[in-house]
Design a protein around this motif. Sequence first.
Motif, PDB file in Angstrom:
ATOM      1  N   TYR A  65       1.287  -1.139  -0.300  1.00 46.50           N
ATOM      2  CA  TYR A  65       0.296  -0.350  -0.422  1.00 46.50           C
ATOM      3  C   TYR A  65       1.008   1.279  -0.296  1.00 46.50           C
ATOM      4  O   TYR A  65       0.864   2.240   1.172  1.00 46.50           O
ATOM      5  CB  TYR A  65      -0.594   0.055   1.496  1.00 46.50           C
ATOM      6  CG  TYR A  65      -1.810  -1.169   1.438  1.00 46.50           C
ATOM      7  CD1 TYR A  65      -3.189  -1.590   0.785  1.00 46.50           C
ATOM      8  CD2 TYR A  65      -1.700  -2.274   2.510  1.00 46.50           C
ATOM      9  CE1 TYR A  65      -3.693  -2.563   1.170  1.00 46.50           C
ATOM     10  CE2 TYR A  65      -1.816  -3.322   2.707  1.00 46.50           C
ATOM     11  CZ  TYR A  65      -3.164  -3.913   1.479  1.00 46.50           C
ATOM     12  OH  TYR A  65      -3.644  -4.841   2.187  1.00 46.50           O
ATOM     13  N   CYS A  68      -0.886   4.776   0.026  1.00 41.75           N
ATOM     14  CA  CYS A  68      -1.533   4.867   1.352  1.00 41.75           C
ATOM     15  C   CYS A  68      -0.957   5.382   2.423  1.00 41.75           C
ATOM     16  O   CYS A  68      -1.160   5.276   3.346  1.00 41.75           O
ATOM     17  CB  CYS A  68      -2.371   3.541   1.562  1.00 41.75           C
ATOM     18  SG  CYS A  68      -3.376   3.189   0.391  1.00 41.75           S
ATOM     19  N   CYS A  83      -5.798   4.635  -1.260  1.00 37.95           N
ATOM     20  CA  CYS A  83      -6.628   3.547  -1.879  1.00 37.95           C
ATOM     21  C   CYS A  83      -8.315   3.860  -1.295  1.00 37.95           C
ATOM     22  O   CYS A  83      -9.313   2.793  -2.244  1.00 37.95           O
ATOM     23  CB  CYS A  83      -5.817   2.112  -1.749  1.00 37.95           C
ATOM     24  SG  CYS A  83      -6.360   1.102  -0.068  1.00 37.95           S
ATOM     25  N   CYS A  84      -8.647   3.719   0.188  1.00 41.33           N
ATOM     26  CA  CYS A  84      -9.439   3.827   0.711  1.00 41.33           C
ATOM     27  C   CYS A  84     -10.928   2.947   0.254  1.00 41.33           C
ATOM     28  O   CYS A  84     -11.826   3.300   0.655  1.00 41.33           O
ATOM     29  CB  CYS A  84     -11.174   4.863  -0.476  1.00 41.33           C
ATOM     30  SG  CYS A  84      -9.715   6.517   0.043  1.00 41.33           S
ATOM     31  N   CYS A  88      -8.080  -2.823   3.113  1.00 44.82           N
ATOM     32  CA  CYS A  88      -6.881  -2.030   3.230  1.00 44.82           C
ATOM     33  C   CYS A  88      -6.379  -1.232   4.984  1.00 44.82           C
ATOM     34  O   CYS A  88      -7.198  -0.229   5.253  1.00 44.82           O
ATOM     35  CB  CYS A  88      -6.692  -0.237   2.659  1.00 44.82           C
ATOM     36  SG  CYS A  88      -5.106   0.126   3.084  1.00 44.82           S
ATOM     37  N   CYS A  91      -5.149   2.615   5.506  1.00 44.22           N
ATOM     38  CA  CYS A  91      -7.052   3.463   5.281  1.00 44.22           C
ATOM     39  C   CYS A  91      -7.539   3.591   6.302  1.00 44.22           C
ATOM     40  O   CYS A  91      -8.305   4.073   6.571  1.00 44.22           O
ATOM     41  CB  CYS A  91      -7.324   3.078   3.734  1.00 44.22           C
ATOM     42  SG  CYS A  91      -5.683   3.931   2.682  1.00 44.22           S
TER      43      CYS A  91
HETATM   44 ZN    ZN Z   1      -4.901   2.083   1.018  1.00 44.23          ZN
END
Ligand code: ZN
Length: 329
Positions: A65, A68, A83-84, A88, A91
């Motif tokens: 990630y 992120c 990336c939301c 994840c 996030c």
């Molecule tokens: Zn993320």
Amino acid sequence: MSDSFKCFKHVGLALDPIHVGTGGARLGRVDLSIVRDPVTKVPKIPGSSLAGVHRAYVAMDKNKYPGCAGQGQPDASGAVGHCCNPNCPVCTVFGFAKGKDSTTGFAGLAAFSDAHIQLFPVTTREGPLWVTSPEQLRIAGLPIPEDVDKDAIYRENNSSQPLNLGWLLLPVETLSNYADIKKGLEKLGVPKYIFDRFGVVPDKLFSHVVNSNLEVRTSVSINPETGAAEDGALFTYEALPRATLLFWEVTCKNPKHFKIGNQDIKAANDKDEVHSIVKAAHPYLEHLGIGGMGTRGMGRLRVLEPNASSNHSSEIEQDAKGKSQGAWP
Ligand SMILES: [Zn+2]
């Protein structure tokens, strides 16, 4: 304990001086000052700084990630960094601003308190002594002494001989609940060589003791093109000294109580798993550090394990002994 959140207490030992700066503000004689509590003037590390550095290290640890890690600003191509995704770990645990596809922002499952000084090392004629105050004990959830009211240093036993804290000479009084505080420090994982050598001063004196015993160093800016010192680029900066103990809390929320873009969060199933993701940053804090001046050998912070044996802390113990013999820089 509440079903919706759980608080985890952490104590960290500064292996190097730590400089978490105010972003260029000049205070008195120092060019680069560190962050202080606006009321008490006691230095601290803001929770936002803690969260930021944990986020970066967790992203580094999870490897998949990279986008992120930061604050999620669009990169050169205009793509949003975070990336939301509900899968994840970065996030979900640390949150994100507004996502791609106009996903609404998310505050994150882990919230960081400020890191407060729990015990502050000061040079005395008897060697290093770790100083705290009723307010710093209260913040860390430790037993609070009620009789610390004179301008004195309160220890296990009083003494007819005054003791120096740096340049300050103070009478030595008896601390009524010394044993209780010592037990509480031991439980938090504070090494024996520290909890055997602590003292309490009144709150207003604590700020004075800390602020007059910070590390202040002088350095020069280097011109990256010539590799030589910039003209007139001498600057001073302050830092929490090595062997300072910091206390902070991480509040972990129940992932089951949240959704991201109408989807369940899958990166963590419960509050303890949220905390496990946060803890992935701890080895990086110890080896890569927090705050500025990392290239000048600053910032390493060892997060202590509750009730851990004190044996593994020999490195800093050496340093502390060195200080008492005047061997510190
Ligand atoms: Zn993320």
